[in-house]
Scaffold this active site. Structure first.
Site, PDB file in Angstrom:
ATOM      1  N   LYS A 107     -44.194 -56.834 -16.667  1.00 39.81           N
ATOM      2  CA  LYS A 107     -44.681 -57.859 -17.583  1.00 39.81           C
ATOM      3  C   LYS A 107     -43.622 -58.897 -17.900  1.00 39.81           C
ATOM      4  O   LYS A 107     -43.913 -59.923 -18.503  1.00 39.81           O
ATOM      5  CB  LYS A 107     -45.146 -57.189 -18.881  1.00 39.81           C
ATOM      6  N   LYS A 160     -40.581 -56.023  -8.475  1.00 42.11           N
ATOM      7  CA  LYS A 160     -41.594 -55.063  -8.893  1.00 42.11           C
ATOM      8  C   LYS A 160     -42.572 -55.703  -9.887  1.00 42.11           C
ATOM      9  O   LYS A 160     -42.164 -56.537 -10.695  1.00 42.11           O
ATOM     10  CB  LYS A 160     -40.856 -53.895  -9.573  1.00 42.11           C
ATOM     11  N   LYS A 163     -31.222 -52.455 -20.019  1.00 40.74           N
ATOM     12  CA  LYS A 163     -31.790 -52.943 -21.272  1.00 40.74           C
ATOM     13  C   LYS A 163     -30.748 -53.624 -22.141  1.00 40.74           C
ATOM     14  O   LYS A 163     -31.062 -54.565 -22.851  1.00 40.74           O
ATOM     15  CB  LYS A 163     -32.482 -51.806 -22.032  1.00 40.74           C
TER      16      LYS A 163
END
Ligand code: TRP
Length: 328
Positions: free
Chosen positions: A199, A196, A115
């Site tokens: 979004k 994977k 992140k």
């Protein structure tokens, strides 16, 4: 003597629409767990604000996720559904855990590393502290099992480290928790089937739970498959077959699998069959979600009642912890 049901707890962040991977990976599973365990399912609001967000949309995202929980079959009579932000004890316990958690352990977390690379302009202290808040979420309710995806295992290990650090310092109080890993298919992106389903690539990479049938059809039309002449089943085609095995029938899967193997496959036909299968399976869910969202008062009341229940346990744990650590 009454036998106490074992406790299960899990949380989902309210960050906008959920996709099929979220459904198969968690929601479907939650609905099955509620019959067997005393379940707590919550909306991890404070986790979700560690990345940039639009304040004016957050409340709606919370209600949306609650509606999604309910439409997926979670029943407030059987399980406790609540918003993390309604339970201040959670952030209080997180603070206490902060004081026993070495920051070096937090810098090791792969989710933090991912992140911070992705949101390089907003590496806030909350992002680093995220797994400590998660440990507080969990340990406040002393669950036996925590259903999560593989990507959360490291966070659960850290929760158990926190249990160990806490117990060493203040005396045996918390029990270690166990992850509940379910066999769930790993859905891949429709456009980049080596990644994977998520979004992050944009709406054409995934099918949202709330997508209307025409949208599902359009997205699948664009899905990457193969030329029909390959000797091994291409990743994109494999992904569609996996979806068909979840949403369609075994007969359909066998038919298309054989067609790919003997190179007579028409991918347009597979896509059409799959669109119909997904749209039909999701129809009751979509209808229920729409109905719920047209009456936000009802959703609000589910969350309010859930928080009342959750708070009882949270208050008791926090009181005991504060006494143990000598601050109250
Ligand atoms: N970090 C989890 C996720 O992104 C969400 C979460 C927050 C959670 N608190 C939790 C999951 C406690 C399980 C238990 O999926």
């Amino acid at each position: 003597m009454t036998i106490k049901k074992q406790i299960v707890l899990s949380g989902v962040q309210p960050t906008g629409e959920l996709h099929l991977g979220n459904y198969l990976g968690s929601l479907k599973n939650f609905a099955e767990l509620q019959d067997k365990y005393q379940c707590y399912f919550f909306i991890a609001t404070y986790h979700s604000i560690t990345i940039d967000y639009e304040p004016k949309n957050k409340r709606q995202q919370i209600l949306d996720l609650a509606a999604t929980f309910l439409a997926a079959g979670l029943d407030p009579k059987k399980c406790i559904i609540f918003n993390q932000a309604d339970i201040p004890e959670c952030t209080e316990l997180a603070w206490i855990f902060n004081t026993i958690t070495p920051i070096s352990e937090l810098y090791r977390m792969t989710q933090f590393k991912d992140k911070s690379a992705k949101h390089a302009k907003n590496i806030n202290a909350g992002l680093l502290d995220y797994p400590v808040l998660q440990a507080a979420d969990i340990l406040l309710y002393k669950p036996d099992f925590v259903p999560v995806g593989h990507d959360q295992l490291q966070h659960l290990e850290l929760s158990n480290e926190i249990v160990r650090w806490f117990n060493n310092k203040f005396g045996a109080y918390f029990q270690p928790i166990k992850p509940l890993l379910t066999k769930t298919p790993r859905l891949m992106s429709l456009l980049e089937p080596d990644k994977k389903m998520s979004k992050s690539g944009g709406p054409n990479h995934y099918i949202a739970l709330s997508d209307e049938p025409e949208v599902i059809r359009e997205k699948l039309k664009r899905a990457v498959t193969g030329t029909g002449t390959e000797d091994v089943i291409p990743a994109g085609a494999q992904n569609l077959l996996m979806l068909l095995s979840e949403f369609g029938t075994t007969k359909q899967v066998d038919y298309f699998q054989a067609a790919i193997q003997n190179k007579t496959i028409k991918y347009s036909e597979l896509k059409e069959t799959l669109s119909t299968a997904i749209a039909e399976k999701l129809a009751p869910f979509r209808a229920e979600r729409k109905k719920l969202l047209s009456n936000p008062k009802k959703i609000e009341s589910v969350l309010k009642n859930g928080a009342k229940e959750a708070e009882k346990i949270a208050k008791k744990t926090l009181k005991e912890v504060k006494e143990l650590i000598g601050v109250a």
